[in-house]
Design a protein around this motif. Structure first.
Motif, PDB file in Angstrom:
ATOM      1  N   ILE A  12      16.826  26.425 -19.506  1.00  0.00           N
ATOM      2  CA  ILE A  12      17.324  25.676 -20.662  1.00  0.00           C
ATOM      3  C   ILE A  12      16.187  24.950 -21.365  1.00  0.00           C
ATOM      4  N   VAL A  13      15.280  24.341 -20.598  1.00  0.00           N
ATOM      5  CA  VAL A  13      14.139  23.640 -21.197  1.00  0.00           C
ATOM      6  C   VAL A  13      13.219  24.625 -21.905  1.00  0.00           C
ATOM      7  N   ALA A  14      12.966  25.781 -21.301  1.00  0.00           N
ATOM      8  CA  ALA A  14      12.107  26.790 -21.933  1.00  0.00           C
ATOM      9  C   ALA A  14      12.739  27.306 -23.226  1.00  0.00           C
ATOM     10  N   LEU A  45      18.166  17.354 -23.341  1.00  0.00           N
ATOM     11  CA  LEU A  45      17.546  16.925 -22.101  1.00  0.00           C
ATOM     12  C   LEU A  45      18.238  15.751 -21.418  1.00  0.00           C
ATOM     13  N   VAL A  46      18.825  14.835 -22.152  1.00  0.00           N
ATOM     14  CA  VAL A  46      19.475  13.683 -21.515  1.00  0.00           C
ATOM     15  C   VAL A  46      20.670  14.099 -20.655  1.00  0.00           C
ATOM     16  N   PRO A  47      21.574  14.945 -21.125  1.00  0.00           N
ATOM     17  CA  PRO A  47      22.659  15.377 -20.231  1.00  0.00           C
ATOM     18  C   PRO A  47      22.153  16.132 -19.000  1.00  0.00           C
ATOM     19  N   LEU A  48      21.110  16.935 -19.174  1.00  0.00           N
ATOM     20  CA  LEU A  48      20.551  17.633 -18.017  1.00  0.00           C
ATOM     21  C   LEU A  48      19.972  16.637 -17.019  1.00  0.00           C
ATOM     22  N   TRP A  49      19.265  15.636 -17.527  1.00  0.00           N
ATOM     23  CA  TRP A  49      18.680  14.629 -16.651  1.00  0.00           C
ATOM     24  C   TRP A  49      19.780  13.872 -15.914  1.00  0.00           C
ATOM     25  N   LYS A  50      20.834  13.497 -16.638  1.00  0.00           N
ATOM     26  CA  LYS A  50      21.929  12.772 -16.003  1.00  0.00           C
ATOM     27  C   LYS A  50      22.616  13.607 -14.936  1.00  0.00           C
ATOM     28  N   LYS A  51      22.791  14.882 -15.221  1.00  0.00           N
ATOM     29  CA  LYS A  51      23.526  15.738 -14.289  1.00  0.00           C
ATOM     30  C   LYS A  51      22.708  16.073 -13.043  1.00  0.00           C
ATOM     31  N   TYR A  52      21.446  16.439 -13.224  1.00  0.00           N
ATOM     32  CA  TYR A  52      20.670  16.948 -12.094  1.00  0.00           C
ATOM     33  C   TYR A  52      19.770  15.907 -11.447  1.00  0.00           C
TER      34      TYR A  52
END
Length: 68
Positions: A12-14, A45-52
């Motif tokens: 997702i980041v790539a 990126l914020v939802p990914l950071w919160k989730k993982y």
């Protein structure tokens, strides 16, 4: 983190980085383009950071506290 989560997060980041590259190369760099990149980074990126990341830190803290 599991390997599948790392791969998903990296993919997702790539993908987001490639899309940002396309936006930057297709238009002259301006405040609008920078705003689009920053806003999309927050949305992605914020939802990914919160989730993982944050949930993993909470799990580690819960494991370290003694159970009653």
């Amino acid at each position: 983190m599991k390997t599948s989560l790392i791969i998903r997060f990296t993919f997702i980041v790539a993908l987001w980085l490639m899309l940002c590259y396309l936006v930057v190369t297709s238009q002259p760099l301006s405040f609008r383009v920078i705003f689009i990149i920053v806003a999309s980074g927050i949305v992605v990126l914020v939802p990914l950071w919160k989730k993982y990341i944050r949930n993993k830190q909470k799990e580690n803290e819960n494991e370290q506290t003694p159970k009653r």
